[in-house]
Enzyme design. Structure first.
Site, mmCIF file in Angstrom:
data_model
loop_
_atom_site.group_PDB
_atom_site.id
_atom_site.type_symbol
_atom_site.label_atom_id
_atom_site.label_comp_id
_atom_site.label_asym_id
_atom_site.label_seq_id
_atom_site.Cartn_x
_atom_site.Cartn_y
_atom_site.Cartn_z
ATOM 1 N N VAL A 12 0.845 -1.199 0.000
ATOM 2 C CA VAL A 12 0.000 0.000 0.000
ATOM 3 C C VAL A 12 0.879 1.248 0.000
ATOM 4 C CG1 VAL A 12 -1.761 1.284 1.273
ATOM 5 C CG2 VAL A 12 -1.920 -1.211 1.121
ATOM 6 N N ARG A 35 12.695 -0.229 9.713
ATOM 7 C CA ARG A 35 14.108 0.074 10.004
ATOM 8 C C ARG A 35 14.622 1.054 8.962
ATOM 9 N NH1 ARG A 35 16.483 -2.735 5.952
ATOM 10 N NH2 ARG A 35 15.100 -4.318 5.065
ATOM 11 N N ARG A 96 -11.182 1.752 13.044
ATOM 12 C CA ARG A 96 -12.356 1.805 12.156
ATOM 13 C C ARG A 96 -13.679 1.835 12.901
ATOM 14 N NH1 ARG A 96 -10.161 -2.717 8.010
ATOM 15 N NH2 ARG A 96 -8.621 -1.447 6.926
ATOM 16 N N CYS A 125 -10.554 -3.190 2.329
ATOM 17 C CA CYS A 125 -10.487 -3.132 0.861
ATOM 18 C C CYS A 125 -11.729 -3.690 0.159
ATOM 19 C CB CYS A 125 -9.234 -3.833 0.366
ATOM 20 S SG CYS A 125 -8.811 -5.297 1.309
ATOM 21 N N SER A 155 -2.727 -10.393 -2.574
ATOM 22 C CA SER A 155 -2.014 -9.174 -2.165
ATOM 23 C C SER A 155 -2.696 -8.483 -0.992
ATOM 24 C CB SER A 155 -1.900 -8.199 -3.339
ATOM 25 O OG SER A 155 -3.184 -7.917 -3.849
ATOM 26 N N LYS A 214 -15.647 -7.387 9.413
ATOM 27 C CA LYS A 214 -15.292 -6.026 8.984
ATOM 28 C C LYS A 214 -16.249 -5.545 7.897
ATOM 29 C CE LYS A 214 -10.333 -6.711 9.445
ATOM 30 N NZ LYS A 214 -9.088 -6.867 8.685
ATOM 31 N N HIS A 243 -9.993 -7.662 -5.818
ATOM 32 C CA HIS A 243 -11.032 -8.327 -5.013
ATOM 33 C C HIS A 243 -12.353 -8.290 -5.788
ATOM 34 C CE1 HIS A 243 -8.230 -8.558 -1.856
ATOM 35 N NE2 HIS A 243 -8.747 -7.729 -0.968
ATOM 36 N N ASN A 318 -7.525 -3.923 -4.875
ATOM 37 C CA ASN A 318 -7.489 -3.795 -3.408
ATOM 38 C C ASN A 318 -6.377 -2.887 -2.917
ATOM 39 O OD1 ASN A 318 -6.421 -6.408 -4.558
ATOM 40 N ND2 ASN A 318 -5.242 -6.335 -2.663
HETATM 41 N N1 LIG Z 1 -2.778 -5.071 0.903
HETATM 42 C C1 LIG Z 1 -4.017 -4.640 0.806
HETATM 43 O O1 LIG Z 1 -4.758 -4.952 -0.151
HETATM 44 C C2 LIG Z 1 -4.585 -3.739 1.863
HETATM 45 C C3 LIG Z 1 -5.794 -3.146 1.593
HETATM 46 C C4 LIG Z 1 -6.375 -2.355 2.569
HETATM 47 C C5 LIG Z 1 -5.725 -2.201 3.780
HETATM 48 N N2 LIG Z 1 -4.522 -2.775 4.020
HETATM 49 C C6 LIG Z 1 -3.896 -2.534 5.311
HETATM 50 O O2 LIG Z 1 -2.800 -1.645 5.089
HETATM 51 C C7 LIG Z 1 -1.754 -1.950 6.002
HETATM 52 C C8 LIG Z 1 -0.470 -2.248 5.206
HETATM 53 O O3 LIG Z 1 -0.731 -3.337 4.314
HETATM 54 P P1 LIG Z 1 0.304 -3.765 3.178
HETATM 55 O O4 LIG Z 1 -0.426 -4.757 2.347
HETATM 56 O O5 LIG Z 1 0.913 -2.582 2.527
HETATM 57 O O6 LIG Z 1 1.408 -4.537 4.065
HETATM 58 P P2 LIG Z 1 2.896 -4.991 3.667
HETATM 59 O O7 LIG Z 1 3.083 -5.002 2.189
HETATM 60 O O8 LIG Z 1 3.133 -6.237 4.416
HETATM 61 O O9 LIG Z 1 3.802 -3.810 4.273
HETATM 62 C C9 LIG Z 1 3.932 -3.643 5.670
HETATM 63 C C10 LIG Z 1 4.718 -2.386 5.990
HETATM 64 O O10 LIG Z 1 4.818 -2.317 7.430
HETATM 65 C C11 LIG Z 1 6.174 -2.059 7.756
HETATM 66 N N3 LIG Z 1 6.486 -2.581 9.087
HETATM 67 C C12 LIG Z 1 6.559 -3.875 9.464
HETATM 68 N N4 LIG Z 1 6.917 -3.950 10.772
HETATM 69 C C13 LIG Z 1 7.056 -2.689 11.207
HETATM 70 C C14 LIG Z 1 7.427 -2.103 12.445
HETATM 71 N N5 LIG Z 1 7.740 -2.852 13.510
HETATM 72 N N6 LIG Z 1 7.479 -0.754 12.547
HETATM 73 C C15 LIG Z 1 7.207 0.023 11.483
HETATM 74 N N7 LIG Z 1 6.875 -0.460 10.271
HETATM 75 C C16 LIG Z 1 6.784 -1.804 10.137
HETATM 76 C C17 LIG Z 1 6.969 -2.759 6.681
HETATM 77 O O11 LIG Z 1 8.284 -2.241 6.673
HETATM 78 P P3 LIG Z 1 9.589 -3.157 6.291
HETATM 79 O O12 LIG Z 1 9.614 -3.214 4.795
HETATM 80 O O13 LIG Z 1 10.718 -2.389 6.875
HETATM 81 O O14 LIG Z 1 9.350 -4.502 6.928
HETATM 82 C C18 LIG Z 1 6.146 -2.379 5.449
HETATM 83 O O15 LIG Z 1 6.476 -1.079 5.016
HETATM 84 C C19 LIG Z 1 -2.274 -3.116 6.860
HETATM 85 O O16 LIG Z 1 -2.920 -2.596 8.011
HETATM 86 C C20 LIG Z 1 -3.311 -3.747 5.957
HETATM 87 O O17 LIG Z 1 -4.290 -4.458 6.691
HETATM 88 C C21 LIG Z 1 -3.924 -3.537 3.079
#
Ligand SMILES: NC(=O)c1ccc[n+]([C@@H]2O[C@H](COP(=O)([O-])OP(=O)(O)OC[C@H]3O[C@@H](n4cnc5c(N)ncnc54)[C@H](OP(=O)(O)O)[C@@H]3O)[C@@H](O)[C@H]2O)c1
Length: 344
Positions: A12, A35, A96, A125, A155, A214, A243, A318
């Site tokens: 995202v 990090r 939320r 999403c 994803s 949700k 989705h 999504n």
């Molecule tokens: N994917 C979707 O379709 C989607 C849709 C709607 C909502 N969301 C929500 O959006 C959020 C992010 O989803 P995503 O799909 O983008 O996840 P993701 O691809 O797994 O990315 C996670 C992010 O969190 C960071 N992170 C992990 N551990 C951390 C920590 N201890 N402190 C600070 N940052 C940390 C990671 O950084 P590093 O790279 O350094 O590990 C990375 O930038 C989640 O809440 C998810 O539920 C996702």
């Protein structure tokens, strides 16, 4: 304007970077993840800092923050960002259902983001495209009951599961081909490749998963129908992005297909596919139309006797409409976006 992204290295976060370039091309960026690291995006190298550095006393504030982290990290950092003066849009589940925090779908209830609002929750999403399709029906005919069956992309689980899924799919299908065994018997029956799997995380005493709850609870809050009869069953399907939701709607007042078509054809951030066949309305088509909800296959439910029961299909990217695009459009209520398609 200084814009902060927490989770800039995630799926995202990457979409937010692309959209911020379109909406606020002159913004100064402050990027955070788990990090210190560098990030390549659109031919540029960005410095990314550990989010924990935001807790230092001398950290700079800014105007706008997008938080794309898992729930526990959102709970840790969102209050700090507000304290630093940012208006915060959080992508996680953390806020939320908090009655103090508006849950906003741009094009439905974006007026909830007022000059005084400091923290907004971005919905799930699947909820975002569903709400965009239901809102015009609610406003014109009233909503009785809604039933949803979702087919959700991998994803949605984040970058690491998506990468593992692609690797395991390539390995699994190669193995099938080499063995001349095409039934799927050689694939892992509990894994995503070539499979349909219940979205069963955090199933509670009701028997429904957190994803299913949700979709129900968030839709009720956004549509301001706390008693709306809504039931959902959610699955993951072996699709990288996109989705897909089949929806059964019972309206309070009778409708005809022409009336529904006219409403959905004019609805904000909806790309309407006329006709019941749904030609071109697929999960992967969402990746071609990333900032819209794709809506179509409108047809009378076979059980209908009075023009109130209808079937339709809703699909969305999504990562974009279901996440980053909605967040950017919400923020455009405070900070005008250069790209008109990202304005509310
Ligand atoms: N994917 C979707 O379709 C989607 C849709 C709607 C909502 N969301 C929500 O959006 C959020 C992010 O989803 P995503 O799909 O983008 O996840 P993701 O691809 O797994 O990315 C996670 C992010 O969190 C960071 N992170 C992990 N551990 C951390 C920590 N201890 N402190 C600070 N940052 C940390 C990671 O950084 P590093 O790279 O350094 O590990 C990375 O930038 C989640 O809440 C998810 O539920 C996702």
């Amino acid at each position: 304007m200084r814009i902060c992204i927490l989770g800039a290295t995630g799926l995202v976060g990457g979409e937010l970077l692309t959209l911020i370039d379109r909406a606020w091309p002159d913004a100064e960026l402050a990027l955070y993840a788990s990090r210190d690291q560098t990030l390549e995006h659109a031919g540029r190298t960005h410095q990314v800092y550990a989010a924990s550095s935001l807790e230092q006393a001398d950290t700079r504030g800014g105007e706008l923050a997008f938080v794309a982290l898992d729930d526990q990290y959102s709970a840790r950092y969102c209050p700090r960002l507000v304290e630093l003066g940012y208006r915060v849009i959080d992508k996680s589940n953390t806020y939320r259902m908090n009655p103090e925090v508006p849950l906003i779908v741009a094009g439905v209830n974006h007026r909830r983001a007022t000059a005084d609002t400091k923290l907004v929750a971005n919905p799930n999403c699947t909820t975002i495209p569903l709400s965009l399709a239901l809102e015009p029906l609610r406003a014109h005919y009233g909503l009785g009951e809604v039933t949803v069956s979702s087919y959700q992309a991998i994803s949605g689980a984040g970058l690491a599961p998506l990468t593992s899924f692609v690797d395991a799919t390539i390995a699994g299908f190669s193995q099938m081909q080499r063995a001349g065994e095409l039934s799927g018997a050689l694939l892992d029956a509990s894994a995503y490749p070539g499979n349909v799997v219940p979205h069963n995380g955090s199933t509670d005493d009701s028997g429904f998963s957190s994803e299913e709850r949700k979709l129900v609870n968030e839709s009720r809050k956004i549509l301001e129908l706390p008693k709306l009869g809504l039931s959902a069953q959610c699955c993951r399907v072996p699709v990288p992005v996109g989705h897909y939701e089949n929806v059964w709607v019972e309206l309070e007042r009778p409708a005809d297909a022409a009336g529904i078509t006219e409403l959905l054809g004019a609805a904000p951030f909806v790309r309407y596919f006329p006709g019941p066949e749904g030609t071109h309305l697929t999960a992967l088509a969402t990746v071609q139309h990333r900032d819209d909800a794709l809506v179509g296959r409108v047809r009378r439910d076979g059980r209908d006797t009075n023009g109130r029961r209808w079937c339709l299909t809703v699909a969305a990217d999504n990562l974009r409409l279901g996440a980053a695009t909605n967040a950017v459009r919400i923020a455009s209520a405070w900070f005008d976006a250069a790209d008109p398609s990202l304005r509310v």
